[in-house]
Design a protein around this motif. Structure first.
Motif, PDB file in Angstrom:
ATOM      1  N   TYR A 210      38.149  29.760  36.228  1.00 58.04           N
ATOM      2  CA  TYR A 210      37.059  30.619  35.832  1.00 58.04           C
ATOM      3  C   TYR A 210      37.444  31.421  34.484  1.00 58.04           C
ATOM      4  O   TYR A 210      36.624  31.718  33.583  1.00 58.04           O
ATOM      5  N   ARG A 211      38.806  31.565  34.354  1.00 53.10           N
ATOM      6  CA  ARG A 211      39.127  32.636  33.114  1.00 53.10           C
ATOM      7  C   ARG A 211      38.785  32.258  31.826  1.00 53.10           C
ATOM      8  O   ARG A 211      38.882  30.889  31.495  1.00 53.10           O
ATOM      9  N   SER A 212      37.947  33.189  31.078  1.00 49.67           N
ATOM     10  CA  SER A 212      37.355  32.840  29.793  1.00 49.67           C
ATOM     11  C   SER A 212      38.324  32.743  28.936  1.00 49.67           C
ATOM     12  O   SER A 212      39.226  33.817  28.967  1.00 49.67           O
ATOM     13  N   ARG A 213      38.218  32.346  27.830  1.00 54.51           N
ATOM     14  CA  ARG A 213      39.031  32.384  26.469  1.00 54.51           C
ATOM     15  C   ARG A 213      38.567  33.219  25.495  1.00 54.51           C
ATOM     16  O   ARG A 213      39.209  33.533  24.597  1.00 54.51           O
ATOM     17  N   ASP A 214      37.314  33.183  25.501  1.00 57.71           N
ATOM     18  CA  ASP A 214      36.593  33.834  24.399  1.00 57.71           C
ATOM     19  C   ASP A 214      35.938  35.468  24.755  1.00 57.71           C
ATOM     20  O   ASP A 214      35.188  35.979  23.954  1.00 57.71           O
TER      21      ASP A 214
ATOM     22  N   GLN B  31      32.847  55.637  38.317  1.00 55.23           N
ATOM     23  CA  GLN B  31      32.419  54.174  37.794  1.00 55.23           C
ATOM     24  C   GLN B  31      32.488  54.342  36.237  1.00 55.23           C
ATOM     25  O   GLN B  31      33.024  53.351  35.556  1.00 55.23           O
ATOM     26  N   ALA B  32      31.901  55.353  35.560  1.00 56.51           N
ATOM     27  CA  ALA B  32      31.969  55.481  34.354  1.00 56.51           C
ATOM     28  C   ALA B  32      33.373  55.550  33.809  1.00 56.51           C
ATOM     29  O   ALA B  32      33.544  54.992  32.660  1.00 56.51           O
ATOM     30  N   ARG B  33      34.454  56.419  34.428  1.00 49.91           N
ATOM     31  CA  ARG B  33      35.820  56.270  33.956  1.00 49.91           C
ATOM     32  C   ARG B  33      36.310  54.969  33.774  1.00 49.91           C
ATOM     33  O   ARG B  33      36.969  54.732  32.882  1.00 49.91           O
ATOM     34  N   MET B  34      36.241  54.131  34.792  1.00 52.31           N
ATOM     35  CA  MET B  34      36.785  52.862  35.049  1.00 52.31           C
ATOM     36  C   MET B  34      36.124  51.973  34.170  1.00 52.31           C
ATOM     37  O   MET B  34      37.119  51.253  33.424  1.00 52.31           O
ATOM     38  N   CYS B  35      34.799  52.039  34.009  1.00 51.68           N
ATOM     39  CA  CYS B  35      34.393  50.954  32.903  1.00 51.68           C
ATOM     40  C   CYS B  35      34.643  51.444  31.560  1.00 51.68           C
ATOM     41  O   CYS B  35      34.831  50.444  30.939  1.00 51.68           O
ATOM     42  N   GLY B  36      34.528  52.749  31.253  1.00 53.49           N
ATOM     43  CA  GLY B  36      35.046  53.200  30.055  1.00 53.49           C
ATOM     44  C   GLY B  36      36.297  52.647  29.689  1.00 53.49           C
ATOM     45  O   GLY B  36      36.597  52.182  28.393  1.00 53.49           O
ATOM     46  N   LYS B  37      37.315  53.124  30.397  1.00 51.08           N
ATOM     47  CA  LYS B  37      38.499  52.863  30.152  1.00 51.08           C
ATOM     48  C   LYS B  37      38.918  51.276  30.162  1.00 51.08           C
ATOM     49  O   LYS B  37      39.845  50.837  29.318  1.00 51.08           O
ATOM     50  N   LEU B  38      38.563  50.561  30.947  1.00 51.34           N
ATOM     51  CA  LEU B  38      38.622  49.207  30.830  1.00 51.34           C
ATOM     52  C   LEU B  38      38.098  48.229  30.113  1.00 51.34           C
ATOM     53  O   LEU B  38      38.234  46.986  29.853  1.00 51.34           O
ATOM     54  N   GLY B  39      36.932  49.052  29.629  1.00 49.87           N
ATOM     55  CA  GLY B  39      36.198  48.221  28.782  1.00 49.87           C
ATOM     56  C   GLY B  39      35.453  47.096  29.653  1.00 49.87           C
ATOM     57  O   GLY B  39      35.151  46.008  28.829  1.00 49.87           O
ATOM     58  N   VAL B  40      34.647  47.211  30.283  1.00 48.52           N
ATOM     59  CA  VAL B  40      34.174  46.376  31.238  1.00 48.52           C
ATOM     60  C   VAL B  40      32.486  46.619  31.346  1.00 48.52           C
ATOM     61  O   VAL B  40      32.161  47.592  31.328  1.00 48.52           O
ATOM     62  N   GLU B  41      31.898  45.473  31.314  1.00 48.42           N
ATOM     63  CA  GLU B  41      30.534  45.317  31.172  1.00 48.42           C
ATOM     64  C   GLU B  41      29.966  45.896  32.510  1.00 48.42           C
ATOM     65  O   GLU B  41      30.406  45.403  33.612  1.00 48.42           O
TER      66      GLU B  41
ATOM     67  N   GLY C  61      40.226  46.946  42.713  1.00 50.53           N
ATOM     68  CA  GLY C  61      40.225  45.753  42.366  1.00 50.53           C
ATOM     69  C   GLY C  61      39.794  45.245  41.038  1.00 50.53           C
ATOM     70  O   GLY C  61      40.338  44.353  40.312  1.00 50.53           O
ATOM     71  N   LEU C  62      38.906  46.151  40.444  1.00 47.23           N
ATOM     72  CA  LEU C  62      38.365  45.688  39.016  1.00 47.23           C
ATOM     73  C   LEU C  62      39.724  46.082  38.095  1.00 47.23           C
ATOM     74  O   LEU C  62      39.785  45.046  37.117  1.00 47.23           O
ATOM     75  N   HIS C  63      40.455  46.924  38.391  1.00 42.73           N
ATOM     76  CA  HIS C  63      41.756  47.349  37.565  1.00 42.73           C
ATOM     77  C   HIS C  63      42.556  46.144  37.579  1.00 42.73           C
ATOM     78  O   HIS C  63      43.157  45.799  36.650  1.00 42.73           O
ATOM     79  N   LEU C  64      42.725  45.524  38.669  1.00 40.71           N
ATOM     80  CA  LEU C  64      43.876  44.449  38.965  1.00 40.71           C
ATOM     81  C   LEU C  64      43.175  43.246  38.217  1.00 40.71           C
ATOM     82  O   LEU C  64      43.988  42.499  37.504  1.00 40.71           O
ATOM     83  N   LEU C  65      41.969  42.937  38.231  1.00 39.18           N
ATOM     84  CA  LEU C  65      41.415  41.644  37.961  1.00 39.18           C
ATOM     85  C   LEU C  65      41.574  41.845  36.275  1.00 39.18           C
ATOM     86  O   LEU C  65      41.827  40.775  35.487  1.00 39.18           O
ATOM     87  N   LYS C  66      41.337  43.068  35.877  1.00 40.69           N
ATOM     88  CA  LYS C  66      41.406  42.915  34.159  1.00 40.69           C
ATOM     89  C   LYS C  66      42.814  43.236  33.665  1.00 40.69           C
ATOM     90  O   LYS C  66      43.390  42.407  32.784  1.00 40.69           O
TER      91      LYS C  66
ATOM     92  N   GLY D 229      44.109  39.228  33.943  1.00 38.61           N
ATOM     93  CA  GLY D 229      43.609  38.779  32.744  1.00 38.61           C
ATOM     94  C   GLY D 229      42.238  38.402  32.737  1.00 38.61           C
ATOM     95  O   GLY D 229      41.735  37.685  31.869  1.00 38.61           O
ATOM     96  N   MET D 230      41.572  38.782  33.536  1.00 35.19           N
ATOM     97  CA  MET D 230      39.982  38.283  33.808  1.00 35.19           C
ATOM     98  C   MET D 230      39.280  39.293  32.592  1.00 35.19           C
ATOM     99  O   MET D 230      39.697  40.427  32.448  1.00 35.19           O
ATOM    100  N   THR D 231      37.866  38.486  32.528  1.00 38.17           N
ATOM    101  CA  THR D 231      36.894  39.672  32.023  1.00 38.17           C
ATOM    102  C   THR D 231      35.963  39.850  32.791  1.00 38.17           C
ATOM    103  O   THR D 231      34.680  39.227  32.785  1.00 38.17           O
ATOM    104  N   PRO D 232      36.105  40.722  33.838  1.00 33.35           N
ATOM    105  CA  PRO D 232      34.927  40.920  34.784  1.00 33.35           C
ATOM    106  C   PRO D 232      33.602  41.661  34.143  1.00 33.35           C
ATOM    107  O   PRO D 232      33.768  42.448  33.418  1.00 33.35           O
ATOM    108  N   LEU D 233      32.578  41.311  34.791  1.00 36.22           N
ATOM    109  CA  LEU D 233      31.380  42.112  34.620  1.00 36.22           C
ATOM    110  C   LEU D 233      31.074  42.655  35.945  1.00 36.22           C
ATOM    111  O   LEU D 233      31.093  42.108  37.063  1.00 36.22           O
TER     112      LEU D 233
END
Ligand SMILES: NC(=O)CC[C@H](N)C(=O)O
Length: 664
Positions: A351-355, A403-413, A373-378, A382-386
Motif C-alpha cells: 500500500y505504501r504510497s510514493r507521492d 492528538q494535536a501534539r502527535m498529528c502536528g509533530k508527525l504532519g499527519v492528516e 502505532g501512528l508514530h511507528l507507521l510514520k 515510512g507510511m503516510t497515515p491518515l
C-alpha cells in the motif's frame, strides 16, 4: 460554619445505653444547623477508634443502618467490664463544606491521619502554603479538606518529641484562619480540644463523671435543663474555652487541663486551672486501632483470594482455582505469539504510497497505543497515515491535546468525526441515572455503548477515502471480558476481540437476554438512548471488518511506549493517575471506580494479570502497582459527573452504598 461536639461519660455516670445514643442524637440534631452537607462521628473504645461518616445531613445519617450498627457496636462498652477502665468518648461533626467535596469520604470529618482523629470547625486559609512547606519533610495531603493539615502537623511535632500541648501550640502558631478542634488519638487516652476563636463550650456534670462540648453556649444550655437535658448533666457547669486555649481531658479520670495554645494567648481562669492534675495515661503501652469504613474495605480488598500465578481475584466472573490456586484464565491463556515483522513489512509494502498521498487509515483514539502505532507507521515504516477519530462526547480534553501534539509533530492528516455530543451525553445521563436507582455491574457497558458507532464511522471513512488498508493498534492485554461477565456471558476467545462480528450466535443471544431482562427489571433503561444503543450494537457486532492489527507484529513494550510519547512528543499525562492507560477516555475512571468499590478489582487487574502471564512484569510488582492505579481518580470522576450534569456527591454515595462482593 460546621458544628463540632463530643460526649465523654465515665462508668459511674448515671447513664444507660439508650440514653447514650439518644444524647449523641441530640448533640447531632442541635449541631446540624451549622452544616448539613456531611456528618460523622468517632468513638474511642479501649483499643480502637471507630469512625463513621456520610455525605448527608446528620439527621439522614442517623437513620442509616451503618450508623445504627456502629453505635450498637460502641455501646457494648456499657456491658463489658474489660472496656470500663476509660470513659466512653465520642466526637461528632456536622459539615458545611469549605474545602474538599463531601462525596469523597476522605474529605469528610472526623479526619483521620497518622493516628490522630480530628473534627474541625473553621478554615485553615494557608493550608496550601503549609503543605508546600511540609513537602520538604515528606508530608503530603491525602485529601482536599484543610483539616488534614492540622492532624498531620500535630503528629509531626509529636514525632519530633513535643508533648500534645507543645504540639498544639506549635500548630496554632502555624495556622492562619479559623480552627476549633477536638481530637481523639490512637496512642493517648485523652480527648483533646483547642480553639483560636472561642467556639468551644464544655459542660461538666456536677458529679465529675461526664463531660460534653459543643460549638455554641446555647447548645450546651439546652442540653443541661428541661426536656432535652442529657442525663446526669442537670446543674452542671459550662466552661468556655477561650480563643487561644486548649484542653486535655483524661479519659481515665475525666479531669480537665486547660492551657494556652498560642504563645501570646492567656491561660484560662484560675478556677479552671485549679482542677488540673497530671494526666493519667492508663493506655500508655497500648495503641488503638483506627477503624474507618474505607480502611476496612481496603483491607478486605487486600484480603481477597487471588490466583497464585496472576492476580485475578475471587470476585472475577467465571473464575475457578485449581488445587494449586491457579485460575482457569491462566490455564486457558494463549500466549501472545507475534508474527514476523517481515510479514508486516510485506503487507505495508503493498500500500505504501510514493507521492505522499495517504496510504493507510489509522484508528486514532488519542490513547497511548494508537499514538505509538501512528508514530511507528510514520517514522519507522515510512507510511503516510491518515488518522481518524470519533468524538462521542467522552474523549478527554487531555486526549485531544495529545492528538494535536502527535498529528502536528508527525504532519499527519486527521479526520475527525464528532457525534451530536449533547445528545450522546443526554443518553449516557439517562442510563447512568437509571443505573443509580438500581445498580448492577452487568449493565455498566451500556454507559459506553455510544462509542461503538466508531466502527461504523471507521468503515465509512475507509470506504470514502478509497484507501485499502486500515490499521488498528489495540493490544491483546486489554481483554476485559469481566464487563460482560457480570452480565452472565462467559469469556470469549481472542478472535472475537479483533472481530466482534465473529461472536457466536449463542453469545449474541445471551447478550440480548442479559440486557433485555435487566431493561425489563428496570424500565428506566427504556429511554431516549435505545435507538443509539441499537445502532451501536449493529456497528460493533454486525459489521464485518478487516483491519491490520499493528501489535500482532510489533512488540508492545509499555516502558518504551511511554518513553517515546513523553520524550519525543511531550505527551501530557493525567494529573490524577500514575498510568498512561485510558487517560483519554472520560468514562474509564468512573466505571473503574465502580468495579473497584463493588468487586474489589478494575480492568487494571486483568491487564496486569495478562502482563504477568506474558512475563512482562512480576506478580509482586504488579500487586504493588495495583494499589496505585486502582486509587479512585477523583478529578476525572468529577469531570465525568460534570459533563453528564449529574450530582457528584449523590452519585458517589449511591455507589458506596452498593453491597460489596468481597464482604459477603
Ligand atoms: N464549615 C467548616 O467549619 C468547615 C470545616 C472544614 N474546612 C471543612 O471543609 O470540612
Amino acid at each position: 460554619m460546621c458544628g463540632i461536639f463530643g460526649l465523654a461519660v465515665a462508668r459511674d455516670h448515671a447513664m444507660e445505653e439508650r440514653d447514650w445514643s439518644a444524647s449523641l442524637a441530640k448533640l447531632f440534631k442541635l449541631s446540624e444547623k451549622r452544616g448539613k452537607e456531611a456528618a460523622g462521628i468517632a468513638i474511642a473504645l479501649r483499643d480502637e477508634i471507630l469512625i463513621h461518616k456520610d455525605s448527608v445531613s446528620a439527621s439522614a445519617m442517623m437513620t442509616t443502618s451503618n450508623y445504627t450498627s456502629l453505635v450498637r457496636r460502641a455501646s457494648q462498652w456499657f456491658g463489658r467490664s474489660d472496656l470500663q477502665a476509660s470513659a466512653l468518648a465520642a466526637v461528632g461533626h456536622s459539615r458545611l463544606v469549605t474545602n474538599g467535596f463531601q462525596g469523597i469520604e476522605a474529605n469528610n470529618q472526623p479526619v483521620s491521619r497518622d493516628g490522630a482523629v480530628v473534627v474541625h470547625n473553621g478554615i485553615v486559609v494557608n493550608v496550601a502554603d503549609l503543605w508546600a512547606r511540609e513537602a520538604a519533610h515528606g508530608l503530603a495531603p491525602r485529601a482536599d479538606v484543610d483539616t488534614e493539615i492540622i492532624a498531620a502537623l500535630i503528629q509531626k511535632h509529636r514525632r519530633h518529641g513535643q508533648d500534645i500541648r507543645g504540639a498544639l501550640r506549635a500548630v496554632f502558631a502555624d495556622i492562619y484562619g479559623e480552627a476549633s478542634i477536638a481530637m481523639l488519638m490512637a496512642d493517648l487516652d485523652s480527648l483533646i480540644l483547642a480553639t483560636n476563636t472561642g467556639s468551644l463550650y464544655l459542660c461538666r456534670a456536677a458529679s465529675g463523671t461526664g463531660l460534653f462540648f459543643a460549638s455554641e453556649r446555647a447548645i450546651c444550655a439546652q442540653l443541661m435543663s428541661g426536656p432535652d437535658a442529657i442525663p446526669g448533666f442537670v446543674g452542671g457547669e459550662i466552661i468556655h474555652l477561650k480563643p487561644g486555649q486548649g484542653a486535655v481531658v483524661s479519659l481515665g479520670t475525666l479531669e480537665l487541663d486547660i492551657f494556652a495554645v498560642e504563645p501570646r494567648g492567656e491561660v484560662g481562669p484560675a478556677a479552671v486551672n485549679g482542677l488540673c492534675t497530671p494526666a493519667i495515661e492508663p493506655m500508655l503501652n497500648t495503641q488503638r486501632r483506627i477503624e474507618e469504613k474505607s480502611t476496612r474495605l481496603r483491607e478486605a480488598i487486600r484480603g481477597l483470594r487471588r490466583c497464585s500465578r496472576c492476580l485475578l481475584p475471587e470476585t472475577m466472573p467465571f473464575i475457578a482455582y485449581d488445587a494449586e490456586g491457579t485460575c482457569n484464565y491462566c490455564h486457558s491463556y494463549k500466549p501472545w505469539v507475534r508474527r514476523p515483522e517481515a510479514d508486516l513489512e510485506a503487507e505495508l509494502a503493498k500500500y505504501r504510497s510514493r507521492d505522499g498521498s495517504p496510504d493507510c487509515v489509522v484508528a486514532f483514539s488519542g490513547g497511548r497505543d494508537s499514538s505509538y502505532g501512528l508514530h511507528l507507521l510514520k517514522t519507522k515504516y515510512g507510511m503516510t497515515p491518515l488518522c481518524f477519530s470519533y468524538d462521542w462526547g467522552m474523549v478527554t480534553d487531555l486526549a485531544r491535546r495529545n492528538q494535536a501534539r502527535m498529528c502536528g509533530k508527525l504532519g499527519v492528516e486527521h479526520i475527525w468525526i464528532s457525534a451530536d455530543i449533547k445528545r450522546k451525553r443526554a443518553n449516557i445521563r439517562a442510563n447512568v441515572l437509571a443505573w443509580l436507582k438500581k445498580p448492577d455491574l452487568g449493565i455498566i457497558p451500556l454507559f459506553m455503548a455510544g462509542d461503538k458507532q466508531f466502527f461504523w464511522h471507521a468503515s465509512e471513512t475507509i470506504k470514502a477515502t478509497g484507501i485499502g488498508l486500515s490499521v488498528f493498534c489495540t493490544n491483546r492485554l486489554e481483554k476485559t471480558d469481566f464487563k460482560t461477565g457480570f452480565l452472565g456471558i462467559a469469556p470469549t476467545d481472542e478472535e472475537m476481540r479483533n472481530r466482534p462480528s465473529s461472536l457466536k450466535l449463542k453469545s449474541k443471544l445471551d447478550l440480548v437476554w442479559g440486557y433485555g431482562s435487566r431493561f425489563l427489571a428496570n424500565p428506566r433503561y427504556l429511554n431516549r438512548s435505545i435507538p443509539d444503543t441499537l445502532f451501536a450494537a449493529f456497528s460493533y457486532y454486525g459489521l464485518n471488518q478487516t483491519h491490520l492489527f499493528m501489535f500482532d507484529y510489533v512488540e508492545w513494550d509499555e516502558a518504551e511506549i511511554n518513553r517515546v510519547l513523553i520524550d519525543e512528543y511531550d505527551w501530557e499525562c493525567a494529573a490524577d493517575s500514575p498510568s498512561t492507560w485510558r487517560i483519554g477516555d472520560g468514562t474509564a475512571p468512573f466505571y473503574n471506580y465502580i468495579y473497584y468499590t463493588v468487586a474489589g478489582f478494575t480492568e487494571f487487574d486483568t491487564f496486569r494479570s495478562n502482563q504477568i502471564r506474558e512475563g512482562m512484569i512480576s506478580r509482586e510488582r504488579a500487586l504493588e502497582d495495583l494499589e496505585l492505579v486502582n486509587e479512585p481518580r477523583w478529578k476525572a470522576i468529577r469531570e465525568y459527573t460534570g459533563l453528564l450534569n449529574i450530582d457528584f456527591d449523590e452519585t458517589v454515595r449511591a455507589i458506596e452504598c452498593i453491597p460489596k462482593l468481597y464482604m459477603r
